[in-house]
Write a protein that holds these residues in place. Structure first.
Motif, PDB file in Angstrom:
ATOM      1  N   GLY A 194      -6.051   5.010 -10.832  1.00 33.68           N
ATOM      2  CA  GLY A 194      -6.806   3.854 -10.387  1.00 33.68           C
ATOM      3  C   GLY A 194      -7.327   4.043  -8.961  1.00 33.68           C
ATOM      4  O   GLY A 194      -7.297   5.144  -8.391  1.00 33.68           O
ATOM      5  N   GLU A 195      -7.791   2.967  -8.381  1.00 32.07           N
ATOM      6  CA  GLU A 195      -8.346   3.012  -7.036  1.00 32.07           C
ATOM      7  C   GLU A 195      -7.282   3.426  -6.026  1.00 32.07           C
ATOM      8  O   GLU A 195      -6.114   3.080  -6.148  1.00 32.07           O
ATOM      9  N   SER A 196      -7.735   4.172  -5.026  1.00 29.72           N
ATOM     10  CA  SER A 196      -6.833   4.518  -3.932  1.00 29.72           C
ATOM     11  C   SER A 196      -6.673   3.316  -3.021  1.00 29.72           C
ATOM     12  O   SER A 196      -7.555   2.450  -2.928  1.00 29.72           O
ATOM     13  N   MET A 197      -5.545   3.249  -2.357  1.00 29.97           N
ATOM     14  CA  MET A 197      -5.303   2.151  -1.426  1.00 29.97           C
ATOM     15  C   MET A 197      -6.314   2.202  -0.288  1.00 29.97           C
ATOM     16  O   MET A 197      -6.600   3.260   0.264  1.00 29.97           O
ATOM     17  N   ALA A 198      -6.850   1.024   0.032  1.00 29.84           N
ATOM     18  CA  ALA A 198      -7.857   0.959   1.085  1.00 29.84           C
ATOM     19  C   ALA A 198      -7.257   1.266   2.451  1.00 29.84           C
ATOM     20  O   ALA A 198      -7.935   1.770   3.339  1.00 29.84           O
ATOM     21  N   THR A 199      -6.003   0.950   2.632  1.00 34.11           N
ATOM     22  CA  THR A 199      -5.322   1.198   3.907  1.00 34.11           C
ATOM     23  C   THR A 199      -4.124   2.097   3.658  1.00 34.11           C
ATOM     24  O   THR A 199      -3.869   2.539   2.539  1.00 34.11           O
ATOM     25  N   ALA A 200      -3.391   2.364   4.706  1.00 35.63           N
ATOM     26  CA  ALA A 200      -2.208   3.210   4.588  1.00 35.63           C
ATOM     27  C   ALA A 200      -1.180   2.557   3.669  1.00 35.63           C
ATOM     28  O   ALA A 200      -1.152   1.344   3.479  1.00 35.63           O
ATOM     29  N   GLU A 201      -0.340   3.386   3.067  1.00 37.39           N
ATOM     30  CA  GLU A 201       0.688   2.868   2.169  1.00 37.39           C
ATOM     31  C   GLU A 201       1.574   1.871   2.903  1.00 37.39           C
ATOM     32  O   GLU A 201       1.967   2.107   4.052  1.00 37.39           O
ATOM     33  N   PRO A 202       1.871   0.738   2.271  1.00 39.00           N
ATOM     34  CA  PRO A 202       2.752  -0.251   2.907  1.00 39.00           C
ATOM     35  C   PRO A 202       4.155   0.308   3.070  1.00 39.00           C
ATOM     36  O   PRO A 202       4.562   1.229   2.370  1.00 39.00           O
ATOM     37  N   SER A 203       4.872  -0.279   3.976  1.00 37.71           N
ATOM     38  CA  SER A 203       6.237   0.160   4.241  1.00 37.71           C
ATOM     39  C   SER A 203       7.094   0.021   2.976  1.00 37.71           C
ATOM     40  O   SER A 203       7.079  -1.006   2.310  1.00 37.71           O
ATOM     41  N   GLY A 204       7.813   1.069   2.642  1.00 35.36           N
ATOM     42  CA  GLY A 204       8.697   1.043   1.487  1.00 35.36           C
ATOM     43  C   GLY A 204       8.019   1.314   0.170  1.00 35.36           C
ATOM     44  O   GLY A 204       8.676   1.267  -0.880  1.00 35.36           O
ATOM     45  N   PHE A 205       6.712   1.618   0.171  1.00 34.20           N
ATOM     46  CA  PHE A 205       5.989   1.832  -1.084  1.00 34.20           C
ATOM     47  C   PHE A 205       6.562   3.019  -1.851  1.00 34.20           C
ATOM     48  O   PHE A 205       6.785   2.942  -3.067  1.00 34.20           O
ATOM     49  N   GLY A 206       6.806   4.126  -1.162  1.00 33.17           N
ATOM     50  CA  GLY A 206       7.330   5.312  -1.811  1.00 33.17           C
ATOM     51  C   GLY A 206       8.672   5.062  -2.466  1.00 33.17           C
ATOM     52  O   GLY A 206       8.919   5.482  -3.607  1.00 33.17           O
ATOM     53  N   GLU A 207       9.549   4.353  -1.757  1.00 32.41           N
ATOM     54  CA  GLU A 207      10.870   4.048  -2.309  1.00 32.41           C
ATOM     55  C   GLU A 207      10.760   3.110  -3.509  1.00 32.41           C
ATOM     56  O   GLU A 207      11.497   3.233  -4.497  1.00 32.41           O
TER      57      GLU A 207
END
Length: 306
Positions: A160-173
């Motif tokens: 899908g679409e890439s995030m418009a801004t940087a990944e939010p805190s804790g997104f990876g986890e």
């Protein structure tokens, strides 16, 4: 008409007009979601039937489709063969584990209706809709059943679409925890599992004839492809030859009646279920209100005649 009834009718008329104006913007958005019959991908064999065998092929394929459709009302997975030794064809279908029997039958029926348009008279095909898939092939002396013992094969991937801004805190986890939960759950829940974790919805399903260990390996491969190939995407669809994974990240929180939207963009979605209920209720209120208003006017006209 009794003069005391006129203010009531006038008030009712204005109220119904206000209700209609308030809810009219919602009415066009009333639709059935998700669309289980929407096409995800198709794979068609390059080889086609010869003119001499074309009639036999069409008759056998039609019989195969009928056999598959007849089972789709009470089964999510079924495979069979049709034809004789010269025209034998094998086929199977599988529906998502979370759709109704009626939706399953509609989905399988849709594939049978559009198969010829999608692939023509090819000797083999696999067609994936959002709610189900079907595959079939012409049985020859050289053909053999798929070997599920090898490494799972990627058939289709979309992000899908890439995030418009940087990944939010804790997104990876968050994603790692959701992926781990679905990988574990799909093995212990008969090959289908759906996870809602914080702001992520993940759904995984394995082929109906795939064993537990092979199912876990296939889903693990699909999730690894999602991690590597859709790193900054809010959604993704990964279809292997014997399993699939779809997921969606909702930055504003998971809405009610949510579905993973796969490569459709995802991220935020509207609570369409509640919107539809409100809109339908408004339409019903307006309809019965106008009936009541017409009844009062009719009564008033009769009183005047007398």
């Amino acid at each position: 008409m009794d003069s005391s009834a006129k203010p009531l009718i006038s008030l009712l008329s204005h109220t119904l007009i206000i209700l209609f104006l308030c809810f009219a913007p919602f009415l066009p958005s009333v639709k059935s979601i998700p669309d289980y019959n929407s096409l995800v991908y198709k794979t068609c064999a390059n080889q086609i039937f010869t003119t001499q065998s074309g009639d036999s092929y069409a008759q056998t394929l039609s019989s195969l489709f009928q056999a598959l459709i007849s089972q789709s009302s009470n089964s999510k997975f079924f495979k069979t063969t049709a034809g004789d030794e010269q025209t034998a064809m094998s086929g199977l279908f599988q529906c998502r584990g979370d759709i109704s029997d009626g939706d399953c039958r509609d989905c399988v029926g849709t594939i049978s209706e559009i198969a010829n348009n999608l692939c023509g008279e090819t000797v083999a095909a696999r067609i994936q809709l959002f709610g189900c898939y079907m595959q079939y092939e012409y049985e020859t002396d050289e053909s053999s059943s798929p070997d599920n013992s090898g490494s799972p094969e990627l058939l289709y991937k979309t992000c899908g679409e890439s995030m418009a801004t940087a990944e939010p805190s804790g997104f990876g986890e968050m994603m790692a925890a959701a992926f781990a939960a679905v990988e574990s759950g799909v093995v212990s829940n008969n090959g289908f599992y759906r996870v809602e974790y914080e702001k992520v919805v993940v759904l995984a399903q394995c082929g109906g004839d795939l064993g537990g260990c092979d199912c876990g390996e296939c889903v693990n491969n699909a999730l690894q492809i999602a991690k590597d190939g859709c790193q900054n995407s809010v959604s993704g669809q990964i279809y292997m030859d014997s399993c699939f994974v779809i997921y969606t990240y909702y930055p504003d929180g998971i809405p009610g009646d949510s579905q993973p939207e796969g490569g459709g963009g995802g991220g935020g979605g509207n609570n369409t279920g509640k919107t539809m209920a409100i809109a339908v209720g408004a339409v019903a209120a307006i309809f019965f209100g106008f009936l009541f208003l017409a009844f009062l006017k009719s009564r008033g006209k009769k009183d005047e005649d007398y």
